[in-house]
Write an enzyme that holds these catalytic residues in place. Structure first.
Site, mmCIF file in Angstrom:
data_model
loop_
_atom_site.group_PDB
_atom_site.id
_atom_site.type_symbol
_atom_site.label_atom_id
_atom_site.label_comp_id
_atom_site.label_asym_id
_atom_site.label_seq_id
_atom_site.Cartn_x
_atom_site.Cartn_y
_atom_site.Cartn_z
ATOM 1 N N LYS A 175 0.647 -1.419 0.017
ATOM 2 C CA LYS A 175 -0.020 -0.314 0.199
ATOM 3 C C LYS A 175 1.163 1.345 0.010
ATOM 4 C CE LYS A 175 -4.177 -1.759 2.472
ATOM 5 N NZ LYS A 175 -5.518 -1.324 3.589
ATOM 6 N N ASP B 46 -9.404 3.255 2.326
ATOM 7 C CA ASP B 46 -10.153 2.397 3.365
ATOM 8 C C ASP B 46 -10.694 3.830 4.351
ATOM 9 O OD1 ASP B 46 -9.138 0.236 2.916
ATOM 10 O OD2 ASP B 46 -6.932 0.822 3.175
ATOM 11 N N TYR C 260 -11.060 -9.483 10.888
ATOM 12 C CA TYR C 260 -11.813 -10.706 10.335
ATOM 13 C C TYR C 260 -12.094 -11.922 10.314
ATOM 14 C CZ TYR C 260 -10.823 -9.850 5.321
ATOM 15 O OH TYR C 260 -9.202 -9.710 4.275
#
Ligand code: ATR
Length: 304
Positions: free
Chosen positions: A89, A129, A252
């Site tokens: 990123k 994001d 998650y």
């Protein structure tokens, strides 16, 4: 439908499609367990687009070569857009032609919009994001405006969460992290980039999150990787939290110790899936200008 390939990684990646099928690519390492292809392909099908989404494993030392191939695929009209995930990123910034304001402020890119200009590929980095955090909280009816916000962690995801808090005009922004220096650097950098935002702030080690600060906190966003493995402890204890605290856990893949404690205490909370879908939906909107079917995208993950 034919078996075709797109050449981005060391080996060409196969997909089902025709000569006009647009390909969306996720770059990361590792990527084989990513949920993005699941909900992005569900969305592309629902929108009736002639397009597919594939994940391509690209180790860090091959990122430059992969972006060069993405430029070839852009010129060929094959590439629809790109998502970027860990560990690329930040590293991808130097390979792009432009950044939008959010990506520049956050210093990280998770979305690349591709087009051609004068016969050359032109790649613009964006960061969805931030929108992912805002919308995941919004779904739960939570606003960071005038709230005391705590960001746990100081990596790329933490920068997106802290920028979302600054944009929302949070009253207090605390950043706590294993390495205190990284938390202080993060806060300092973002405050310079948002000179019109003046929240009360603190930044340092986990110990800075005192009982009093935790009682005052209304939103806590957990962004570290602590919690991905079953044996991981929670980076912060929630015992002194107010019942008004909302906990957004970005992990998650499993229930982290933090999320478990939040649920046990009866606090409102969300795991990283809503945020994951919302950042992906924002990417899809940027690439295609279609309104993504967010609820369908969330439902596509229920069996995963
Ligand atoms: P991302 O882009 O997902 O945020 P990152 O930039 O690598 O990933 O950031 C990882 C974050 O997780 C950092 O805040 C890191 O803390 P340090 O700054 O001290 O390295 C945090 N982290 C990673 N492993 C951790 C661990 N075992 N305990 C606590 N924090 C951890």
């Amino acid at each position: 439908m034919d078996a075709r390939t797109i050449h981005v990684g060391a080996q060409p990646t196969p997909y089902d499609g025709g000569p006009r099928t647009r390909v969306f690519v996720l770059l990361g390492h590792p990527v084989q367990h990513s949920l993005s292809p699941v909900f992005q392909n569900a969305a592309l099908r629902a929108l009736g687009l002639d397009a597919v989404y594939v994940a391509v494993d690209v180790p860090s030392d091959e990122l430059g070569a992969a972006v060069a191939r993405l430029r070839d695929a852009t010129r060929a009209g094959q590439l629809g857009g790109v998502n970027v995930t860990v560990p690329h990123k930040t590293a991808i910034l130097e390979h792009l032609d432009a950044l939008d304001d959010t990506a520049r402020a956050v210093g990280a890119v998770n979305t690349v919009c591709v087009t051609t200009r004068g016969g050359q590929a032109w790649l613009q980095g964006r960061n969805t994001d931030v929108e992912g955090v805002q919308r995941a909280l919004g779904d739960a009816g939570i606003s960071m405006r005038d709230a005391a916000v705590v960001v746990v962690g100081a990596g790329g995801a933490a920068r997106a969460a802290a920028w979302a808090a600054l944009q929302a005009r949070a009253a207090t922004l605390g950043v706590v992290n294993r390495t205190p220096e990284n938390a202080r650097d993060l806060l300092e950098t973002l405050l310079v980039r948002a000179p019109d935002r003046r929240p009360a702030t603190y930044a340092g080690g986990f110990d800075l999150l005192s009982a009093e600060r935790l009682r005052e906190a209304r939103v806590l966003v957990q962004t570290t990787s602590l919690g991905m493995r079953a044996a991981d402890p929670s980076p912060v204890a929630l015992d002194d939290a107010s019942h008004e605290l909302f906990v957004l856990e970005m992990i998650y893949a499993r229930e982290s110790a933090l999320l478990h404690q939040a649920r046990t205490l009866g606090l409102r909370c969300a795991d990283g899936r809503d945020m994951l879908v919302h950042q992906g939906a924002a990417s899809l909107r940027a690439w295609t200008h279609h309104e993504p079917p967010v609820e369908l995208m969330k439902r596509s993950l229920t069996s995963h």
